[in-house]
Design a protein around this motif. Structure first.
Motif, short mmCIF file in Angstrom:
data_model
loop_
_atom_site.label_atom_id
_atom_site.label_comp_id
_atom_site.label_asym_id
_atom_site.label_seq_id
_atom_site.Cartn_x
_atom_site.Cartn_y
_atom_site.Cartn_z
N ARG A 89 -20.51 100.22 -20.36
CA ARG A 89 -20.68 100.06 -21.80
C ARG A 89 -19.55 99.25 -22.41
O ARG A 89 -19.44 99.13 -23.63
CB ARG A 89 -20.80 101.44 -22.47
N GLY A 90 -18.69 98.70 -21.56
CA GLY A 90 -17.68 97.75 -22.02
C GLY A 90 -16.33 98.34 -22.35
O GLY A 90 -15.46 97.62 -22.86
N TYR A 91 -16.12 99.62 -22.07
CA TYR A 91 -14.83 100.22 -22.41
C TYR A 91 -13.79 99.84 -21.35
O TYR A 91 -14.08 99.87 -20.15
CB TYR A 91 -14.95 101.74 -22.52
N PRO A 92 -12.57 99.49 -21.77
CA PRO A 92 -11.52 99.14 -20.81
C PRO A 92 -11.23 100.29 -19.86
O PRO A 92 -11.33 101.47 -20.24
CB PRO A 92 -10.31 98.84 -21.71
N THR A 93 -10.83 99.96 -18.65
CA THR A 93 -10.60 100.98 -17.63
C THR A 93 -9.54 101.99 -18.07
O THR A 93 -9.70 103.21 -17.86
CB THR A 93 -10.18 100.33 -16.30
N GLY A 94 -8.45 101.51 -18.66
CA GLY A 94 -7.39 102.43 -19.08
C GLY A 94 -7.88 103.45 -20.08
O GLY A 94 -7.60 104.65 -19.95
N LEU A 95 -8.62 103.00 -21.08
CA LEU A 95 -9.17 103.92 -22.08
C LEU A 95 -10.16 104.87 -21.43
O LEU A 95 -10.14 106.08 -21.69
CB LEU A 95 -9.84 103.13 -23.19
N ALA A 96 -11.02 104.34 -20.56
CA ALA A 96 -12.02 105.17 -19.91
C ALA A 96 -11.36 106.28 -19.09
O ALA A 96 -11.79 107.45 -19.16
CB ALA A 96 -12.92 104.31 -19.02
N MET A 97 -10.32 105.95 -18.34
CA MET A 97 -9.64 106.96 -17.51
C MET A 97 -8.97 108.01 -18.37
O MET A 97 -9.02 109.21 -18.06
CB MET A 97 -8.63 106.26 -16.60
#
Length: 202
Positions: free
Chosen positions: A181-189
């Protein structure tokens, strides 16, 4: 059917899919004698008619509509004249299109700001309209939205599956889910770790 009708756009009201269909129907229902606009050239009339058929289904960016009409073998001059008339009718506004796209895709698909920006660029929307459409989405909004998506995903799991879950596997799946859905990996983690920790807390 005539496409010589006056502007059906209600001032100040954003063109949503439902209002667009109503506005298109209003244009199509007008008789040519009721318009104070000059008649379109025959080729442009055909292109405008095709544009209205496309707009019945959903709003489109000007670039998207132009490409579709050119793909139907309408000449560039006819397409230019037709799109000019569609703009006069209030059925083509890239700023409104971008705003509606962002609102709908964020609500129904959970798209991130970055993903929405990319989608709008692919549709040929100018950067100024893209910036306006996503201006209300800041970092805290992204975090909150991602958290809601993960919570909704976790809520669909049964109590037994939560107990037996492979946390590392679950973490990878949820991070990938947000990534799609386009969320950056850092934010997602960060979001996934926080929500998984909350799930296993006593």
């Amino acid at each position: 059917m005539s496409v010589q009708g006056p502007d059906p756009h209600e001032g100040g009201r954003r063109i949503t899919s439902e209002r667009l269909r109503t506005a298109v129907a209003a244009v199509e229902a007008r008789s040519s004698g009721s318009s104070d606009l000059p008649p379109l050239a025959p080729e442009a009339h055909d292109a405008a008619t095709a544009a209205l058929r496309l707009l019945r289904h959903r709003p489109r960016s000007e670039h998207e509509l132009r490409e579709r009409l050119l793909g139907k073998d309408h000449t560039p001059d006819a397409v230019d004249e037709a799109l000019g008339r569609v703009r006069v009718w209030g059925l083509l506004d890239d700023a409104d299109f971008a705003s509606e796209w962002v609102r709908g895709r964020r609500r129904r698909r959970g798209r991130s700001r970055g993903a929405l920006e990319r989608e709008l660029r692919e549709k040929g929307v100018a950067e100024v309209h893209i910036a306006g459409a996503v201006s209300d989405i800041d970092e805290s909004d992204e975090h909150e939205h991602a958290t809601e998506l993960v919570r909704a995903r976790l809520a669909r799991r049964t109590a037994a599956s939560r107990r037996d879950a492979d946390l590392q596997g679950e973490r990878r799946r949820l991070v990938a889910f947000l990534g799609r859905r386009g969320y950056p990996t850092g934010l997602a983690m960060t979001v996934v770790d926080a929500e998984l920790a909350a799930q296993v807390s006593p």
